[in-house]
Design a protein around this motif. Structure first.
Motif, PDB file in Angstrom:
ATOM      1  N   VAL A  62       0.629  -1.049  -0.547  1.00  0.00           N
ATOM      2  CA  VAL A  62      -0.240   0.023  -0.279  1.00  0.00           C
ATOM      3  C   VAL A  62       1.243   1.442   0.229  1.00  0.00           C
ATOM      4  CG1 VAL A  62      -1.821   1.062   1.167  1.00  0.00           C
ATOM      5  CG2 VAL A  62      -1.819  -1.654   0.812  1.00  0.00           C
ATOM      6  N   PHE A  63       0.906   2.195  -0.858  1.00  0.00           N
ATOM      7  CA  PHE A  63       1.341   3.665  -1.030  1.00  0.00           C
ATOM      8  C   PHE A  63       0.501   4.350  -0.807  1.00  0.00           C
ATOM      9  CE2 PHE A  63       4.086   0.396  -3.753  1.00  0.00           C
ATOM     10  CZ  PHE A  63       5.318   1.128  -3.326  1.00  0.00           C
ATOM     11  N   ASP A  64       0.583   5.915  -0.939  1.00  0.00           N
ATOM     12  CA  ASP A  64       0.071   6.808  -0.179  1.00  0.00           C
ATOM     13  C   ASP A  64      -1.095   7.284  -2.268  1.00  0.00           C
ATOM     14  OD1 ASP A  64       0.265   7.532   1.919  1.00  0.00           O
ATOM     15  OD2 ASP A  64       1.613   8.472   1.172  1.00  0.00           O
ATOM     16  N   ASP A  65      -0.485   6.463  -3.147  1.00  0.00           N
ATOM     17  CA  ASP A  65      -1.465   6.986  -4.554  1.00  0.00           C
ATOM     18  C   ASP A  65      -1.854   5.794  -4.969  1.00  0.00           C
ATOM     19  OD1 ASP A  65       1.340   6.574  -4.611  1.00  0.00           O
ATOM     20  OD2 ASP A  65       1.463   7.809  -6.780  1.00  0.00           O
ATOM     21  N   ARG A  66      -1.199   4.432  -4.292  1.00  0.00           N
ATOM     22  CA  ARG A  66      -1.451   3.577  -5.187  1.00  0.00           C
ATOM     23  C   ARG A  66      -1.507   1.851  -4.492  1.00  0.00           C
ATOM     24  NH1 ARG A  66       3.712   5.478  -6.353  1.00  0.00           N
ATOM     25  NH2 ARG A  66       5.396   4.257  -6.203  1.00  0.00           N
ATOM     26  N   VAL A  67      -2.107   0.523  -4.808  1.00  0.00           N
ATOM     27  CA  VAL A  67      -1.836  -0.701  -4.530  1.00  0.00           C
ATOM     28  C   VAL A  67      -1.392  -1.228  -5.412  1.00  0.00           C
ATOM     29  CG1 VAL A  67      -3.123  -2.308  -3.182  1.00  0.00           C
ATOM     30  CG2 VAL A  67      -4.121   0.005  -2.828  1.00  0.00           C
ATOM     31  N   VAL A  68       0.123  -1.930  -4.555  1.00  0.00           N
ATOM     32  CA  VAL A  68      -0.210  -3.199  -5.695  1.00  0.00           C
ATOM     33  C   VAL A  68       0.110  -3.966  -5.349  1.00  0.00           C
ATOM     34  CG1 VAL A  68       2.875  -4.101  -6.375  1.00  0.00           C
ATOM     35  CG2 VAL A  68       2.139  -1.657  -5.992  1.00  0.00           C
ATOM     36  N   LEU A  69      -0.746  -5.451  -5.656  1.00  0.00           N
ATOM     37  CA  LEU A  69      -0.582  -6.682  -5.347  1.00  0.00           C
ATOM     38  C   LEU A  69       0.334  -7.395  -6.779  1.00  0.00           C
ATOM     39  CD1 LEU A  69      -3.802  -5.334  -5.358  1.00  0.00           C
ATOM     40  CD2 LEU A  69      -4.381  -7.074  -5.690  1.00  0.00           C
ATOM     41  N   ASN A  70       0.901  -8.637  -5.644  1.00  0.00           N
ATOM     42  CA  ASN A  70       1.339  -9.431  -5.995  1.00  0.00           C
ATOM     43  C   ASN A  70       0.552 -10.872  -6.190  1.00  0.00           C
ATOM     44  OD1 ASN A  70       3.732  -8.016  -6.416  1.00  0.00           O
ATOM     45  ND2 ASN A  70       3.453  -8.079  -4.602  1.00  0.00           N
ATOM     46  N   PHE A  71      -0.114 -11.699  -7.376  1.00  0.00           N
ATOM     47  CA  PHE A  71      -0.283 -13.077  -7.114  1.00  0.00           C
ATOM     48  C   PHE A  71       1.033 -13.732  -7.736  1.00  0.00           C
ATOM     49  CE2 PHE A  71      -4.815 -11.903  -6.969  1.00  0.00           C
ATOM     50  CZ  PHE A  71      -4.800 -10.540  -7.553  1.00  0.00           C
ATOM     51  N   ASN A  72       0.297 -15.186  -7.006  1.00  0.00           N
ATOM     52  CA  ASN A  72       1.623 -16.606  -7.263  1.00  0.00           C
ATOM     53  C   ASN A  72       1.996 -17.131  -8.537  1.00  0.00           C
ATOM     54  OD1 ASN A  72       1.874 -16.202  -4.111  1.00  0.00           O
ATOM     55  ND2 ASN A  72       0.033 -17.364  -3.729  1.00  0.00           N
ATOM     56  N   PHE A  73       1.942 -17.419  -9.488  1.00  0.00           N
ATOM     57  CA  PHE A  73       1.457 -17.745 -10.255  1.00  0.00           C
ATOM     58  C   PHE A  73       1.949 -17.537 -11.687  1.00  0.00           C
ATOM     59  CE2 PHE A  73      -2.806 -16.269 -11.608  1.00  0.00           C
ATOM     60  CZ  PHE A  73      -2.892 -16.946 -12.595  1.00  0.00           C
ATOM     61  N   THR A  74       2.292 -16.166 -12.250  1.00  0.00           N
ATOM     62  CA  THR A  74       2.373 -15.606 -13.319  1.00  0.00           C
ATOM     63  C   THR A  74       3.555 -14.522 -13.704  1.00  0.00           C
ATOM     64  OG1 THR A  74       1.345 -14.879 -15.438  1.00  0.00           O
ATOM     65  CG2 THR A  74       0.226 -14.135 -13.210  1.00  0.00           C
ATOM     66  N   ASP A  75       4.128 -14.350 -14.349  1.00  0.00           N
ATOM     67  CA  ASP A  75       5.088 -13.456 -14.289  1.00  0.00           C
ATOM     68  C   ASP A  75       4.309 -12.338 -15.267  1.00  0.00           C
ATOM     69  OD1 ASP A  75       7.352 -14.826 -13.114  1.00  0.00           O
ATOM     70  OD2 ASP A  75       7.153 -15.873 -14.814  1.00  0.00           O
ATOM     71  N   ASP A  76       3.145 -12.416 -16.006  1.00  0.00           N
ATOM     72  CA  ASP A  76       2.480 -11.098 -16.721  1.00  0.00           C
ATOM     73  C   ASP A  76       2.026 -10.032 -15.573  1.00  0.00           C
ATOM     74  OD1 ASP A  76       2.051 -12.932 -18.604  1.00  0.00           O
ATOM     75  OD2 ASP A  76       0.886 -13.472 -18.868  1.00  0.00           O
ATOM     76  N   ALA A  77       2.125  -9.276 -16.425  1.00  0.00           N
ATOM     77  CA  ALA A  77       2.171  -7.370 -14.990  1.00  0.00           C
ATOM     78  C   ALA A  77       0.893  -6.253 -15.889  1.00  0.00           C
ATOM     79  CB  ALA A  77       2.830  -6.442 -15.330  1.00  0.00           C
ATOM     80  N   LYS A  78      -0.188  -6.453 -14.840  1.00  0.00           N
ATOM     81  CA  LYS A  78      -1.428  -5.478 -15.584  1.00  0.00           C
ATOM     82  C   LYS A  78      -1.589  -4.443 -14.727  1.00  0.00           C
ATOM     83  CE  LYS A  78      -6.025  -6.089 -16.384  1.00  0.00           C
ATOM     84  NZ  LYS A  78      -6.309  -5.806 -17.441  1.00  0.00           N
ATOM     85  N   THR A  79      -1.360  -3.352 -15.256  1.00  0.00           N
ATOM     86  CA  THR A  79      -2.036  -1.531 -14.444  1.00  0.00           C
ATOM     87  C   THR A  79      -3.499  -1.750 -14.843  1.00  0.00           C
ATOM     88  OG1 THR A  79       0.010  -1.369 -15.206  1.00  0.00           O
ATOM     89  CG2 THR A  79      -1.786   0.764 -14.090  1.00  0.00           C
ATOM     90  N   VAL A  80      -4.186  -1.097 -13.385  1.00  0.00           N
ATOM     91  CA  VAL A  80      -5.245  -0.907 -13.244  1.00  0.00           C
ATOM     92  C   VAL A  80      -5.535  -0.057 -12.266  1.00  0.00           C
ATOM     93  CG1 VAL A  80      -7.579  -1.503 -12.673  1.00  0.00           C
ATOM     94  CG2 VAL A  80      -5.898  -3.993 -12.921  1.00  0.00           C
TER      95      VAL A  80
END
Length: 529
Positions: A455-473
């Motif tokens: 958790v940051f002041d302006d964003r939240v970063v989620l890391n899942f367990n199974f893939t190397d793909d990145a996606k910005t929401v």
């Protein structure tokens, strides 16, 4: 949070000094993350290939006492090296509300291994639920026949060994009648208890009578012959010890004399992201806390552990509301993970991981094939008339070896059941079709698929367990977990939320090397509208 440390070394490869190192690293991790260590469990010269470890079993048993929140280990191989034991005992800890945390490993295990483990936990839950259903069916059948269904038998009754029905105990039933009569006639409960104790009489559990001993007796409608089990109520289902008039007079007096016993228990709130949520500024674990507005409404948050302990001077990350954050994490997991394409990819990864995990089983099966081939050749030789004492001895040896190998293979397969593609697909579909309002369903999704959340002041970063793909929401794409909902309350009025302090949400799906706890890609902040 409170924690206990579990440390262990094996007699064949380590020594006492390794315990000191494990404890030191675990205590450093606990201090950094604001976790209070309340005890240690240490097994010396015990292998983790078995669960027959005294302090390990004592720790599992103590987890049910709700005296600690976390079991902290140096590495997960200190906890167990047998996957079935690891899954089984982690499941027991989770049922007791206790999390297992490794001080030296950023995630519990490899991505595919986590999925296999989660499925095994799902299997354990399935079989446990199936067993509970069968037990409940049997208990309901007993209840319809007014039979004993377990628990402490009330004073004044006995249970028939053959019919399992309630019967009046001629020795203790008169004590119950005396208690009801004396209390209904105005005698204080303390005086009744003292009188019974002077005569050497005891409660059903063999303890002296006290005032509180009578509370359950006075409320127990079995004494007027009413059988009750869950939603099944049968008046006259068991023999009565006191008549209804006497019972009702006792209820009236009991209500008049009833004393409030302290404050209501503190509300039990589950923080689903415990041990997975980190401060983006300082990397410290975030913990749950609550606050009450001037209107009397209670709000629940996650706050940086360093800020909670030392104040804003050490970390000024703003607290984030619990419900919207958890909802966002779960909804994002559902949207991104549970497409047909991803489900099939997950199944492929898990099937591959299953084949790699057990290195002994393929060897045993190869040895069995070789033994069966040798047996077939020997039998063919016997059919051709080649039969000597040596041939007979060799035949017995191969038969014994075949039987031993079959036993070893069965033991290996029992240690970790083999998951089929059909079962995995069914299990994954359960997450997609589950009730999103159900807290336990949300917990399973987070525990299974979410590696870490920053958790940051302006964003939240989620890391899942199974893939190397990145996606910005961006924030616009996740209006279901709106920026307004996620902002901390306005200090002047906790019921108002500052619209100008929104969040841009960034979701990254990382493997152990990319996106794991402590090592995540640096996201680019989104532009606020």
């Amino acid at each position: 949070m409170t924690a206990v440390i579990y440390a262990r070394y094996s007699s064949d490869s380590q020594r006492e000094a390794s315990i000191e190192g494990q404890l030191r690293d675990c205590k450093d991790y606990a201090e950094k993350n604001g976790i209070t260590v309340v005890g240690t469990y240490i097994d010396r010269a015990y292998s983790a290939k078995t669960d027959d470890r005294p302090d390990f079993q004592r720790m599992i048993k103590d987890s049910a006492k709700k005296i600690f929140d976390v079991v902290l280990v140096w590495k997960l191989d200190r906890f167990a090296r047998n996957r079935f034991d690891a899954v089984n005992y982690k499941y027991q800890l989770e049922k007791n509300g206790v999390h297992l945390v490794s001080a030296m490993e950023p995630i519990s295990q490899g991505p595919e291994g986590i999925m296999v483990e989660s499925m095994l936990i799902g299997m354990a839950e399935y079989y446990s639920a199936e067993l509970a259903l069968k037990v409940a069916r049997g208990e309901r059948e007993n209840a319809l026949q007014c039979k004993y269904n377990g628990g402490i038998v009330p004073l004044g009754f006995t249970i028939g060994k053959e019919d399992r029905l309630y019967h009046i105990d001629p020795e203790t039933a008169p004590i119950v009648q005396e208690i009801f009569t004396r209390y209904a006639n105005g005698e204080p409960a303390e005086k009744i208890a003292a009188s019974l104790n002077e005569r050497g009489l005891r409660t059903r559990t063999g303890k002296p009578f006290v005032k509180n001993s009578f509370f359950q007796i006075f409320r127990n409608r079995r004494y007027i012959g009413e059988y009750r089990y869950k939603d099944i109520v049968t008046p006259g289902g068991i023999p009565a010890i006191v008549d209804e008039d006497l019972f009702n007079r006792v209820q009236q007096r009991f209500e008049q004399n009833k004393i409030a016993h302290g404050r209501p228990a503190k509300e039990d709130v589950s923080y689903l992201l415990t041990t997975k949520l980190f401060c983006g500024k300082c990397g410290t674990l975030m913990g749950g806390e609550s606050g009450t507005s001037h209107m009397g409404n209670t709000y629940y948050y996650y706050k940086c552990g360093k800020a909670k302990r030392h104040g804003k001077a050490h970390c000024d990350l703003k607290a984030i509301r619990k419900e919207p954050l958890e909802r966002f994490v779960v909804e994002t997991a559902i949207k991104v993970i549970f497409s047909d394409e991803i489900i099939e990819r997950l199944i492929d990864l898990i099937m591959e991981a299953q084949q790699q995990e057990n290195t002994r089983l393929p060897v045993l099966k190869e040895q069995l094939r070789d033994t069966e081939k040798r047996l077939a050749n020997l039998l063919e030789a016997i059919e051709q008339g080649i039969l000597t004492s040596t041939t007979k001895q060799r035949l017995d040896e191969l038969e014994a070896r075949k039987e031993a190998l079959n036993t070893s293979i069965l033991e290996e397969e029992l240690k970790k059941p083999v998951l089929t593609r059909e079962w995995m697909r069914f299990w994954l579909e359960k997450f997609r079709k589950g009730d999103m309002r159900d807290m336990e369903h949300q917990r399973q999704i987070i525990d299974t698929f979410v590696n870490s959340v920053y958790v940051f002041d302006d964003r939240v970063v989620l890391n899942f367990n199974f893939t190397d793909d990145a996606k910005t929401v961006t924030r616009e794409e996740v209006l279901g977990s709106s920026a307004v909902d996620n902002a901390p309350p306005n200090k002047k009025n906790p019921n108002l939320f500052p619209i100008g302090e929104g969040f841009g949400f960034f979701v990254f799906f990382g493997s152990e090397n990319e996106g794991s706890r402590g090592r995540y890609k640096t996201p680019i902040p989104c532009h606020r509208p």
